[in-house]
Design a protein around this motif. Structure first.
Motif, PDB file in Angstrom:
ATOM      1  N   GLN A  55       0.837  -1.192   0.000  1.00 57.41           N
ATOM      2  CA  GLN A  55       0.000   0.000   0.000  1.00 57.41           C
ATOM      3  C   GLN A  55       0.874   1.245   0.000  1.00 57.41           C
ATOM      4  N   ASP A  57       1.984   4.810   1.514  1.00 59.07           N
ATOM      5  CA  ASP A  57       2.196   5.148   2.914  1.00 59.07           C
ATOM      6  C   ASP A  57       1.206   6.238   3.326  1.00 59.07           C
ATOM      7  N   TYR A  58       0.029   5.804   3.756  1.00 53.86           N
ATOM      8  CA  TYR A  58      -1.022   6.771   4.097  1.00 53.86           C
ATOM      9  C   TYR A  58      -1.410   6.769   5.571  1.00 53.86           C
ATOM     10  N   GLU A  59      -1.107   5.722   6.329  1.00 55.51           N
ATOM     11  CA  GLU A  59      -1.673   5.582   7.661  1.00 55.51           C
ATOM     12  C   GLU A  59      -1.202   6.677   8.620  1.00 55.51           C
ATOM     13  N   SER A  60       0.015   7.198   8.422  1.00 51.12           N
ATOM     14  CA  SER A  60       0.483   8.278   9.293  1.00 51.12           C
ATOM     15  C   SER A  60      -0.261   9.590   9.029  1.00 51.12           C
ATOM     16  N   ASP A  79       2.230   9.995   1.499  1.00 51.43           N
ATOM     17  CA  ASP A  79       3.438   9.822   0.679  1.00 51.43           C
ATOM     18  C   ASP A  79       3.156   8.744  -0.369  1.00 51.43           C
ATOM     19  N   ARG A  82       6.051   6.342  -1.584  1.00 51.60           N
ATOM     20  CA  ARG A  82       6.620   5.337  -0.696  1.00 51.60           C
ATOM     21  C   ARG A  82       5.648   4.180  -0.541  1.00 51.60           C
ATOM     22  N   THR A  83       6.118   2.980  -0.818  1.00 52.03           N
ATOM     23  CA  THR A  83       5.323   1.768  -0.675  1.00 52.03           C
ATOM     24  C   THR A  83       5.685   1.058   0.615  1.00 52.03           C
ATOM     25  N   VAL A  84       4.648   0.659   1.373  1.00 51.09           N
ATOM     26  CA  VAL A  84       4.876  -0.125   2.581  1.00 51.09           C
ATOM     27  C   VAL A  84       4.129  -1.441   2.430  1.00 51.09           C
ATOM     28  N   LYS A  86       1.842  -4.080   4.205  1.00 56.56           N
ATOM     29  CA  LYS A  86       0.910  -4.167   5.326  1.00 56.56           C
ATOM     30  C   LYS A  86       0.499  -5.611   5.566  1.00 56.56           C
TER      31      LYS A  86
END
Length: 476
Positions: A55, A57-60, A79, A82-84, A86
């Motif tokens: 996903q 990087d939206y959770e922050s 962001d 940037r890929t994180v 999950k």
């Protein structure tokens, strides 16, 4: 359905990011495939595992406001470069015909694989991303699958709430998971029991909406399956949208894209994705049956939702149009999109709501299953998807039956009334049929002895004296 898309320009990502997203999507597909390796015909299982989904990087960027129970999103802090990865708790239920993957902490069906074809039936984003939506959270998550939404508006809010869950049955007959959520603005509580049974291609959803408050609550519940029948993770060019209705309604904001309202549904270009020049949605103006479907004529494969039209009378169909250019794939890669075929407790979407009294509840059961090699659909219930189409000028009749499990019975072609078969008359054609989801029944019949006008009198009778008969009228 979405029409507020903040940050579209940010989706113009680099080739490197696209490649990364494609690799991560392949990784998710590999994880799903690895959960069962070439199962035998006796496979019937339930497993809990961890599914890693990429996903942005939206959770922050999620925040809360004082006195507001909903999570909101600061898009400027997302962001997208940037890929994180999950990790999600996943429950996988499988039998000989289907493999179903739930993300129970999200109250979501994520994957529904039809094993006779090996095809995924649900759209999945290659990189989960976010965008704006006209609901109390102000945003929505483009992840894919099937979502169950309260209390109304665009996608509601329960997709953004944490769900509790438990395995309630893991027997040799049935596998079932119950997921629960409280909608904080209304206080409504939703319980969804998702189950598969041995030897059936459907998953069953038992849904209950309860009002535990001491006041009347206005609400609408909508099921939102994001379908891509045919296994391409996008709509194929000859995808048909099948709704048992006489006419459709188009909200004023979409009439420039899709035409005036109302419109007759029979023969309407909007029945096929090729007829959608741009995005928008259409609503059924009443239903004549308790089912709807999307069917890929390219793959000769579809998926259907079966339900009680008295409990959930609403059908709303949304697409991005034919060969759209701005599908919100997180990678920015090309995609022909998916169809959202919403089913709701209200007749129209998204503003109509109905009251639920204190301590009252609404309950219903519905089924969803893939089917194949019928050349379309005319009727469906939880037992079988049936196609019955006539072409009078060619003297041709197409009859297709794909059951949700093992099926034995008769298929009879009649002229005029078939209700009094005991009067000694014989059908025009009769077939003794044994079928299952992997081996459907299909016949193309040429009736040279009938005049073109007589084809309007044809009826199909399906079933048996023991199990009962279903009468299907032809679709011209």
């Amino acid at each position: 359905m979405r029409y507020l898309l903040p940050g579209r320009a940010a989706w113009a990502v680099s080739l490197t990011r696209t490649i990364v997203a494609l690799v991560t999507l392949f990784s998710v597909a590999t994880q799903l495939a690895a959960l069962s390796v070439q199962p035998s015909t006796a496979t019937f299982s339930l497993d809990t595992t961890t599914l890693t989904i990429p996903q942005v990087d939206y959770e922050s960027a999620i925040y809360y406001r004082d006195g507001d129970p909903y999570p909101h999103l600061d898009f400027e802090r997302v962001d997208r470069r940037r890929t994180v990865r999950k990790d999600h708790t996943a429950v996988v239920m499988e039998n000989r015909y289907v493999k179903l993957t739930l993300l129970p902490e999200m109250g979501r069906v994520y994957s529904f694989v039809y094993k006779p074809t090996g095809h995924e039936t649900l759209w999945q984003n290659d990189l989960v991303t976010v965008g704006g939506a006209a609901n109390d959270t102000g945003w929505w998550l483009w992840i894919g699958g099937v979502e169950y939404t309260l209390p109304g508006d665009e996608h509601g809010t329960t997709w953004a709430m944490p769900w509790s869950w438990e395995i309630i049955e893991n027997s040799s007959r049935r596998k079932a998971v119950r997921m629960r959520v409280r909608e904080p603005g209304t206080g409504l509580e939703e319980s969804i029991e998702i189950a598969i049974v041995s030897g059936r291609a459907f998953f069953e959803a038992r849904i209950c909406i309860t009002n535990p408050t001491d006041g009347m609550v206005e609400y609408a519940h909508w099921v939102n399956p994001q379908w891509t029948p045919g296994g391409q993770n996008e709509l194929t060019d000859r995808t048909e949208f099948i709704i048992p209705t006489d006419r459709i309604l188009i909200d004023e904001r979409w009439q420039e894209n899709l035409g005036p309202s109302p419109q007759a549904w029979q023969g309407n270009p909007l029945r096929f994705i090729r007829g959608w020049s741009r995005m928008g949605d259409v609503m059924a103006d009443g239903l004549t049956g308790g089912f709807y479907s999307a069917y890929s004529h390219d793959a000769d494969e579809g998926i259907v939702r079966v339900f009680d039209p008295d409990k959930t009378p609403g059908v709303d169909v949304w697409t991005y149009g034919y060969h759209p250019t701005q599908i919100p794939m997180g990678s920015g890669g090309p995609n022909a999109g998916y169809v959202e075929m919403w089913g709701g407790t209200s007749r129209t979407y998204p503003d109509e709501r109905w009251p639920l009294a204190p301590d009252a509840s609404l309950q219903w059961t519905e089924w969803m299953y893939p089917y194949q090699r019928t050349q379309g659909l005319t009727f469906a219930n939880e037992d079988a998807a049936i196609n019955f189409q006539v072409t009078p000028e060619a003297r041709r009749v197409v009859i297709g039956l794909c059951p949700s499990g093992e099926w034995r019975g008769a298929v009879e072609l009649w002229r005029e009334s078939v209700h009094d078969a005991a009067d000694g008359r014989a059908p025009l054609r009769r077939w003794e049929v044994t079928a299952d989801p992997a081996t459907p029944f299909i016949k193309v019949v040429i009736l040279e002895g009938l005049m073109a006008s007589e084809f309007n009198d044809l009826r199909l009778r399906v079933g048996s004296d023991q199990d009962g008969w279903t009468i299907v009228e032809a679709e011209n």
